[in-house]
Design a protein around this motif. Structure first.
Motif, PDB file in Angstrom:
ATOM      1  N   ILE A   1       0.872  -1.172   0.000  1.00 37.21           N
ATOM      2  CA  ILE A   1       0.000   0.000   0.000  1.00 37.21           C
ATOM      3  C   ILE A   1       0.908   1.220   0.000  1.00 37.21           C
ATOM      4  O   ILE A   1       1.818   1.319   0.827  1.00 37.21           O
ATOM      5  N   LYS A   2       0.666   2.140  -0.923  1.00 38.27           N
ATOM      6  CA  LYS A   2       1.474   3.356  -0.990  1.00 38.27           C
ATOM      7  C   LYS A   2       0.746   4.491  -0.278  1.00 38.27           C
ATOM      8  O   LYS A   2      -0.439   4.712  -0.495  1.00 38.27           O
ATOM      9  N   VAL A   3       1.479   5.192   0.578  1.00 38.24           N
ATOM     10  CA  VAL A   3       0.948   6.347   1.284  1.00 38.24           C
ATOM     11  C   VAL A   3       1.772   7.560   0.836  1.00 38.24           C
ATOM     12  O   VAL A   3       2.988   7.588   1.036  1.00 38.24           O
ATOM     13  N   CYS A   4       1.107   8.524   0.221  1.00 35.68           N
ATOM     14  CA  CYS A   4       1.826   9.725  -0.217  1.00 35.68           C
ATOM     15  C   CYS A   4       2.139  10.580   1.011  1.00 35.68           C
ATOM     16  O   CYS A   4       1.252  10.940   1.778  1.00 35.68           O
ATOM     17  N   THR A   5       3.420  10.884   1.201  1.00 33.34           N
ATOM     18  CA  THR A   5       3.853  11.647   2.375  1.00 33.34           C
ATOM     19  C   THR A   5       4.338  13.050   2.032  1.00 33.34           C
ATOM     20  O   THR A   5       4.304  13.939   2.880  1.00 33.34           O
ATOM     21  N   HIS A   6       4.826  13.222   0.813  1.00 30.10           N
ATOM     22  CA  HIS A   6       5.373  14.510   0.379  1.00 30.10           C
ATOM     23  C   HIS A   6       5.197  14.654  -1.124  1.00 30.10           C
ATOM     24  O   HIS A   6       4.821  13.706  -1.803  1.00 30.10           O
ATOM     25  N   TYR A   7       5.532  15.839  -1.592  1.00 39.34           N
ATOM     26  CA  TYR A   7       5.551  16.094  -3.028  1.00 39.34           C
ATOM     27  C   TYR A   7       6.849  16.790  -3.391  1.00 39.34           C
ATOM     28  O   TYR A   7       7.343  17.621  -2.628  1.00 39.34           O
ATOM     29  N   LYS A   8       7.377  16.455  -4.546  1.00 37.59           N
ATOM     30  CA  LYS A   8       8.534  17.156  -5.087  1.00 37.59           C
ATOM     31  C   LYS A   8       8.041  18.068  -6.201  1.00 37.59           C
ATOM     32  O   LYS A   8       7.348  17.633  -7.114  1.00 37.59           O
ATOM     33  N   ILE A   9       8.391  19.329  -6.083  1.00 38.25           N
ATOM     34  CA  ILE A   9       8.089  20.309  -7.116  1.00 38.25           C
ATOM     35  C   ILE A   9       9.395  21.021  -7.427  1.00 38.25           C
ATOM     36  O   ILE A   9       9.953  21.698  -6.561  1.00 38.25           O
ATOM     37  N   LYS A  10       9.859  20.827  -8.641  1.00 37.24           N
ATOM     38  CA  LYS A  10      11.175  21.348  -9.033  1.00 37.24           C
ATOM     39  C   LYS A  10      12.215  20.827  -8.048  1.00 37.24           C
ATOM     40  O   LYS A  10      12.390  19.636  -7.916  1.00 37.24           O
ATOM     41  N   ASN A  11      12.872  21.697  -7.309  1.00 41.47           N
ATOM     42  CA  ASN A  11      13.894  21.274  -6.352  1.00 41.47           C
ATOM     43  C   ASN A  11      13.395  21.284  -4.907  1.00 41.47           C
ATOM     44  O   ASN A  11      14.177  21.089  -3.985  1.00 41.47           O
ATOM     45  N   ASP A  12      12.127  21.532  -4.721  1.00 42.04           N
ATOM     46  CA  ASP A  12      11.559  21.606  -3.372  1.00 42.04           C
ATOM     47  C   ASP A  12      10.821  20.317  -3.011  1.00 42.04           C
ATOM     48  O   ASP A  12      10.242  19.651  -3.862  1.00 42.04           O
ATOM     49  N   VAL A  13      10.843  20.001  -1.734  1.00 43.91           N
ATOM     50  CA  VAL A  13      10.033  18.908  -1.197  1.00 43.91           C
ATOM     51  C   VAL A  13       9.102  19.531  -0.174  1.00 43.91           C
ATOM     52  O   VAL A  13       9.540  20.211   0.749  1.00 43.91           O
ATOM     53  N   ILE A  14       7.789  19.320  -0.366  1.00 47.83           N
ATOM     54  CA  ILE A  14       6.791  19.910   0.534  1.00 47.83           C
ATOM     55  C   ILE A  14       5.893  18.811   1.087  1.00 47.83           C
ATOM     56  O   ILE A  14       5.772  17.739   0.492  1.00 47.83           O
ATOM     57  N   ASP A  15       5.249  19.074   2.219  1.00 47.64           N
ATOM     58  CA  ASP A  15       4.392  18.067   2.847  1.00 47.64           C
ATOM     59  C   ASP A  15       2.906  18.398   2.728  1.00 47.64           C
ATOM     60  O   ASP A  15       2.095  17.965   3.524  1.00 47.64           O
TER      61      ASP A  15
END
Length: 113
Positions: A23-37
């Motif tokens: 089961i995959k749980v999305c914890t963060h997102y990568k946008i360009k060079n940033d990682v956000i929650d």
């Protein structure tokens, strides 16, 4: 701690996840060079890449289960992980379409006027 005043969560449909190896749980997102929650609301034309935590799935059919103790260890680990990350308890788990297929994990919710 509450999220927008939410003190308890209800999980529905974990029975449809039965049979998956993971089961995959999305914890963060990568946008360009940033990682956000959080998922930003202004992602037009952005390359958003979800970051997942992969958890073990369960093969058991959940629809006949009536208590937290009957649930597979892997779903209890999944629920505990979500509670820890969300900082809100999951008090009710629905394991099928019938209202009798409801597991009260931390006692029934008390609704006030």
């Amino acid at each position: 701690i509450m999220i927008n005043g939410v003190t308890d969560l209800i999980m529905t449909k974990p029975d449809v996840l039965s049979g998956f190896d993971e089961i995959k749980v999305c914890t963060h997102y990568k946008i360009k060079n940033d990682v956000i929650d959080y998922l930003p609301f202004d992602i037009v034309n952005e390359n958003v890449i979800p970051v997942y935590k992969i958890m073990k799935g369960w093969k058991n059919i959940l629809t006949g289960m009536h208590s937290e103790k009957e649930l597979p260890e892997t779903i209890n680990e999944y629920i505990s992980y979500l509670e820890k990350e969300l900082k809100v308890p999951i008090s009710i788990v629905s394991v099928g379409p019938d209202r009798t297929q409801t597991i009260f994990r931390k006692g029934p919710l008390i609704l006030s006027d």
